[in-house]
Scaffold this motif. Structure first.
Motif, mmCIF file in Angstrom:
data_model
loop_
_atom_site.group_PDB
_atom_site.id
_atom_site.type_symbol
_atom_site.label_atom_id
_atom_site.label_comp_id
_atom_site.label_asym_id
_atom_site.label_seq_id
_atom_site.Cartn_x
_atom_site.Cartn_y
_atom_site.Cartn_z
ATOM 1 N N LEU A 70 44.575 5.834 -6.107
ATOM 2 C CA LEU A 70 45.977 5.718 -5.726
ATOM 3 C C LEU A 70 46.600 7.093 -5.532
ATOM 4 O O LEU A 70 47.433 7.298 -4.657
ATOM 5 N N ILE A 71 46.186 8.040 -6.358
ATOM 6 C CA ILE A 71 46.943 9.283 -6.466
ATOM 7 C C ILE A 71 46.362 10.394 -5.583
ATOM 8 O O ILE A 71 46.994 11.403 -5.353
ATOM 9 N N THR A 72 45.146 10.212 -5.079
ATOM 10 C CA THR A 72 44.590 11.237 -4.204
ATOM 11 C C THR A 72 44.184 10.633 -2.865
ATOM 12 O O THR A 72 43.554 9.584 -2.810
ATOM 13 N N ASP A 73 44.605 11.289 -1.792
ATOM 14 C CA ASP A 73 44.039 10.920 -0.497
ATOM 15 C C ASP A 73 43.493 12.152 0.213
ATOM 16 O O ASP A 73 43.010 12.081 1.327
ATOM 17 N N ASP A 74 43.584 13.282 -0.475
ATOM 18 C CA ASP A 74 43.017 14.524 0.037
ATOM 19 C C ASP A 74 41.628 14.678 -0.607
ATOM 20 O O ASP A 74 41.514 14.728 -1.824
ATOM 21 N N ALA A 75 40.600 14.719 0.248
ATOM 22 C CA ALA A 75 39.226 14.724 -0.264
ATOM 23 C C ALA A 75 38.958 15.906 -1.195
ATOM 24 O O ALA A 75 38.005 15.883 -1.962
ATOM 25 N N ASN A 76 39.821 16.941 -1.153
ATOM 26 C CA ASN A 76 39.639 18.082 -2.036
ATOM 27 C C ASN A 76 39.851 17.729 -3.498
ATOM 28 O O ASN A 76 39.469 18.480 -4.385
ATOM 29 N N TYR A 77 40.511 16.584 -3.743
ATOM 30 C CA TYR A 77 40.788 16.189 -5.122
ATOM 31 C C TYR A 77 40.061 14.920 -5.515
ATOM 32 O O TYR A 77 40.355 14.343 -6.544
ATOM 33 N N PHE A 78 39.125 14.469 -4.677
ATOM 34 C CA PHE A 78 38.399 13.243 -5.005
ATOM 35 C C PHE A 78 37.510 13.431 -6.226
ATOM 36 O O PHE A 78 36.877 14.467 -6.381
ATOM 37 N N LEU A 79 37.477 12.401 -7.073
ATOM 38 C CA LEU A 79 36.495 12.361 -8.150
ATOM 39 C C LEU A 79 35.254 11.645 -7.625
ATOM 40 O O LEU A 79 35.262 11.104 -6.520
ATOM 41 N N VAL A 80 34.201 11.584 -8.427
ATOM 42 C CA VAL A 80 32.940 11.052 -7.896
ATOM 43 C C VAL A 80 33.050 9.616 -7.388
ATOM 44 O O VAL A 80 32.471 9.276 -6.359
#
Lengths: 306, 291
Positions: free
Chosen positions: B228-238
């Motif tokens: 929900l909180i990230t849509d920028d792949a730089n902040y994606f978790l696994v």
């Protein structure tokens, strides 16, 4: 002298107690208590706009919108089917496995370790493995279809094919995921039954089935009820299992769950509607609460002591 | 004393019956073991098949004729898997550390200190344990969005730094430390804070380690909130990374590379589990016995 602590007189004691609790309290109030109240408020604010934070009026429109949304109805149907299949199957299967585990000595630890593995795996990652096992693509029928063909039936695309096939994979995956917890709880419940009862039954010459129904089952029934209740709650909240197998766009796959609907309303393509999301979430938990209460009443009635 | 012929016979049939029963149990248990392990075997197997040989198999093979590690190289070079790992590591470490700090103090206050409103507050805490995450996540999402904390680590971390259940677990453990130690420390003029860090925490280390491990597992596997909180792949978790790789990573057909990523994501937790097997299983079964 109380067990819980030492009397500390005056304001200083109270102050330091609250001081130790302050961080936890702050986080809980901000991220749990306030949101819990707020979700009800959201659910009654009609036409809420998250950008301008304004709304037209107060009323039940969000609820009636959600209840008429075909996506929501589909999600409710999916969730109920999932619950009705996975809870009994996983509970009975885990009971059988725990009983079998309890009757052996060699390799018991090894089996227990293996059975627990799905608990520590990433739901999203392993879901992909289930997807390729069940998938039927132009170049290969996939492993499961190979088995189906070996049994003389025609292959099915379980991932993008008919509804029942997709539901089947989802149920299989959910059961695979929830089994470790149930096996763990039931094996420790079985191990804690006092062996004196079994000895007494053996002296009386009771059969294995009789021992199971007259001793084992009553002794572990509180844990079984606990697993049924938490199983219902967990299955009603299923979501990431479905995403793992069918991808993010669950509405398009026709495989959305109620929790999935809430998140899709909040964010994603159709997102930006916290009011609809809130109404859907509250409907979901009204259902879960009702079923939990029914479960509790039933378990009270069947329990040995009132 | 010689047993009569009949009794010997009876004992023998009972023994054979028992042996048949045991064998059936082992077959049943082995079957379920196979069901559990097979997906793991299949992901490992698929991850070492080359793309060409995987695509060439109309009938999937149960062995790899030309094992290769190229998929793993691809998984770490063609898609930002290493970045996802790093993000997850940062998220897990900070969340776990912050949470431990918050809950140790809270559990200590409930277990050892005496102050006005304590029992009332504790009942409130227990009530919070029943609140499902799905109900509060909506407002939290709006809050974090309004604070402009989307696509930041702070936004990812903040809502998960407290856990009522872990506070409860620690409090129970803290209460088992004998009161006498506290009085002795008080006589020596030790402050509450020093007592907590010098006496309580060392004594309760096993439980604290269990809580840390359970939290690490939870962080490593968390999906919904990060999604929900990230849509920028730089902040994606696994978890989100895997989803991203599936949707548009290697191309939908490159299953071997995808499986290599899946293995890489699954491995750390499997190792953690094998090392701390007893602690993890004990901790999880505590969840079952609390009710």
């Amino acid at each position: 002298m109380t067990k819980s602590g030492v009397k500390r007189e005056g304001i200083m004691g109270t102050l330091s107690g609250w001081l130790y609790l302050a961080p936890a309290l702050a986080f809980l109030i901000f991220f749990m208590v306030y949101p819990l109240i707020d979700v009800f408020i959201y659910s009654f604010e009609e036409g809420y706009n998250s950008a301008s934070q304004t709304y037209f009026g107060i009323g039940g429109y969000n609820y009636s919108y959600v209840l008429r949304d075909p996506y929501f109805l589909q999600a409710v149907k999916n969730t109920f089917i999932l619950v009705i299949f996975t809870v009994p199957v996983s509970t009975i299967l885990s009971l059988l496995i725990s009983l079998a585990l309890n009757s052996i000595e060699k390799f018991k630890k090894l089996f227990q370790t293996i059975y627990f593995l799905p608990y520590v795996t990433n739901t999203l990652a392993v879901g992909l493995v289930f997807m390729i096992l069940f998938q039927k693509t132009p170049y290969t029928d996939g492993l499961i279809n190979l088995l189906i063909k070996a049994m003389g039936m025609s292959p099915v695309d379980f991932i993008e094919g008919p509804y029942w096939a997709k539901m089947f994979v989802l149920c299989v995956y959910v059961i695979w995921i929830v089994m470790p917890f149930k096996i763990l709880i039931l094996t420790s419940a079985l191990a804690s039954v006092n062996p004196v009862y079994y000895k007494a039954a053996k002296i009386d010459g009771a059969s294995k089935t009789r021992i199971f129904f007259k001793i084992t089952l009553p002794m572990i029934s509180p844990m079984i009820f606990y697993l049924v209740i938490t199983g219902f709650i967990g299955a009603f909240k299923a979501y990431s299992d479905a995403v793992a197998i069918f991808g993010v766009d669950l509405n398009a796959a026709g495989m959305n769950t109620m929790v999935g609907y809430v998140y899709d309303m909040l964010y994603c393509d159709g997102g930006g509607y916290p009011s609809y999301a809130s109404a859907a979430a509250i409907i979901l938990f009204a259902i879960v609460l009702t079923i939990t209460v029914i479960n509790l009443i039933v378990s009270k009635k069947t329990a040995p002591k009132g | 004393m010689a047993k009569s012929q009949d009794i010997v016979k009876l004992e023998r049939t009972a023994k054979t019956k028992n042996a048949v029963f045991k064998t059936l149990m082992y077959i049943f248990l082995a079957f379920w073991g196979l069901v559990v392990l097979f997906p793991f075997y299949w992901m490992l197997l698929s991850s070492i098949k080359s793309y060409a040989s995987y695509m060439g198999e109309r009938l999937p093979k149960f062995y790899a004729s030309d094992p290769t590690f190229d998929n793993y190289i691809n998984a770490f070079t063609q898609v930002p898997l290493a970045k996802y790992f790093l993000n997850t590591l940062i998220f897990t470490v900070i969340t776990t550390l912050l949470m431990m700090l918050v809950i140790v103090f809270a559990a200590y206050a409930f277990a050892r200190l005496d102050f006005k409103g304590k029992s009332f507050l504790f009942v409130g805490f227990l009530a919070l344990m029943m609140i499902p995450n799905e109900l509060v996540i909506i407002t939290n999402f709006v809050t974090i969005t309004n604070m402009n904390l989307r696509n930041t680590f702070l936004g990812l971390i903040l809502p998960s730094v407290t856990s009522v259940f872990y506070i409860y677990l620690l409090k129970e453990n803290f209460e088992q430390v004998p009161d006498e130690l506290y009085y002795a420390a008080k006589v020596d003029g030790t402050s509450d804070l020093k007592y907590l860090f010098k006496v309580m925490i060392p004594i309760c280390r096993p439980t604290i380690i269990t809580v840390i491990i359970l939290k690490v597992i939870e962080c490593w596997n968390s999906y919904v909130w990060p999604r929900l909180i990230t849509d920028d792949a730089n902040y994606f978790l696994v978890s989100n990374g895997i989803q991203e790789i599936r949707e548009n990573g290697f191309g939908r057909d490159n299953i071997p590379a995808m499986m290599a990523a899946v293995v890489a994501v699954s491995l750390p937790l499997i190792i953690l589990f094998l090392v701390f097997r007893n602690k993890i299983m004990e901790g999880v079964s505590r969840e079952g016995t609390k009710g």
